[in-house]
Design an enzyme around this catalytic site. Sequence first.
Site, PDB file in Angstrom:
ATOM      1  N   ASP A   1      -1.747  38.840  16.830  1.00  9.85           N
ATOM      2  CA  ASP A   1      -2.551  39.720  15.988  1.00  9.85           C
ATOM      3  C   ASP A   1      -2.299  39.532  14.498  1.00  9.85           C
ATOM      4  O   ASP A   1      -2.528  40.436  13.711  1.00  9.85           O
ATOM      5  CB  ASP A   1      -2.286  41.203  16.337  1.00  9.85           C
ATOM      6  CG  ASP A   1      -2.633  41.505  17.776  1.00  9.85           C
ATOM      7  OD1 ASP A   1      -3.374  40.710  18.368  1.00  9.85           O
ATOM      8  OD2 ASP A   1      -2.164  42.524  18.300  1.00  9.85           O
TER       9      ASP A   1
ATOM     10  N   GLU B   1      -4.779  28.975  20.293  1.00  5.88           N
ATOM     11  CA  GLU B   1      -3.773  29.124  21.366  1.00  5.88           C
ATOM     12  C   GLU B   1      -2.969  27.832  21.537  1.00  5.88           C
ATOM     13  O   GLU B   1      -2.644  27.418  22.658  1.00  5.88           O
ATOM     14  CB  GLU B   1      -4.434  29.519  22.701  1.00  5.88           C
ATOM     15  CG  GLU B   1      -5.417  30.671  22.620  1.00  5.88           C
ATOM     16  CD  GLU B   1      -4.782  32.011  22.290  1.00  5.88           C
ATOM     17  OE1 GLU B   1      -3.556  32.062  22.024  1.00  5.88           O
ATOM     18  OE2 GLU B   1      -5.513  33.020  22.297  1.00  5.88           O
TER      19      GLU B   1
END
Length: 249
Positions: free
Chosen positions: A42, A117
């Site tokens: 985040d 990712e």
Amino acid sequence: MSTVETDRPTTLVSLPASVPASGDRRRHPAPAHLRFFHGPMDCGKSTLALQVDHNQQRQGRHGVLLTQGDRSSAPQISSRVGLSRSAVEVDAGTDLKLLVRDRWADGHRVDYLIVDEAQFLTSDQVDQLADLVDQSHVDVYAFGLTTDFRARLFPGTQRLLEIADDVQRVQVEVLCWCGLPGLLNARVVDGAMVRSGETVVVADTGPAELPGAAEDSSPAVRYQVLCRRHYVRGELSPTTAGPGQLALP
Ligand SMILES: [Zn+2]
């Protein structure tokens, strides 16, 4: 006056900086780069990834977005501020060089890759990205988590830190509950922080309250970003403070 440039050996003079047209990359392959941006959950990595993609597109360049762990039928890179773009889902078995070559074979340009990712990449896949940079002049922008819930580097992250041309820690936007910058990702199982287990558990990098992520019969797993102090103490909130610590009445 500008035509004088072509008469001079470019290595001897400092020419005015200009933005090369995208097609110039083929005639005069400028060195491409492998850039890695990392941080806790985040912290804004995906937003940054989409911003980089946007900026590259504005230069007339063509890119492919890659992601991992997106279990939806239409993989995408999405950010918490509401942006999203479709992406290609890869896994540990994907040959990234082959993926790009297939695109070329189909007549598509690939000037750059955005890899979200990236912590999930294998070491070999990171080496494939480096080959694409060095051999094919494809720019690679990789975005990933720094450490897992045990505060250890992810394999992909480790390899990227080892060989990337440029590494940047993403400016932390996420705070621990105490207000200090969040650095470490705590795994919370049924409300308690755990420090051992599989490196990767489904919904690993999704938002803390990913809808539907824990709807099976396994224990509810979520992730919470903590400062180092509260990670070490295992304190998830003021109310979980240990004996003798500040506790809400
Ligand atoms: Zn804290």
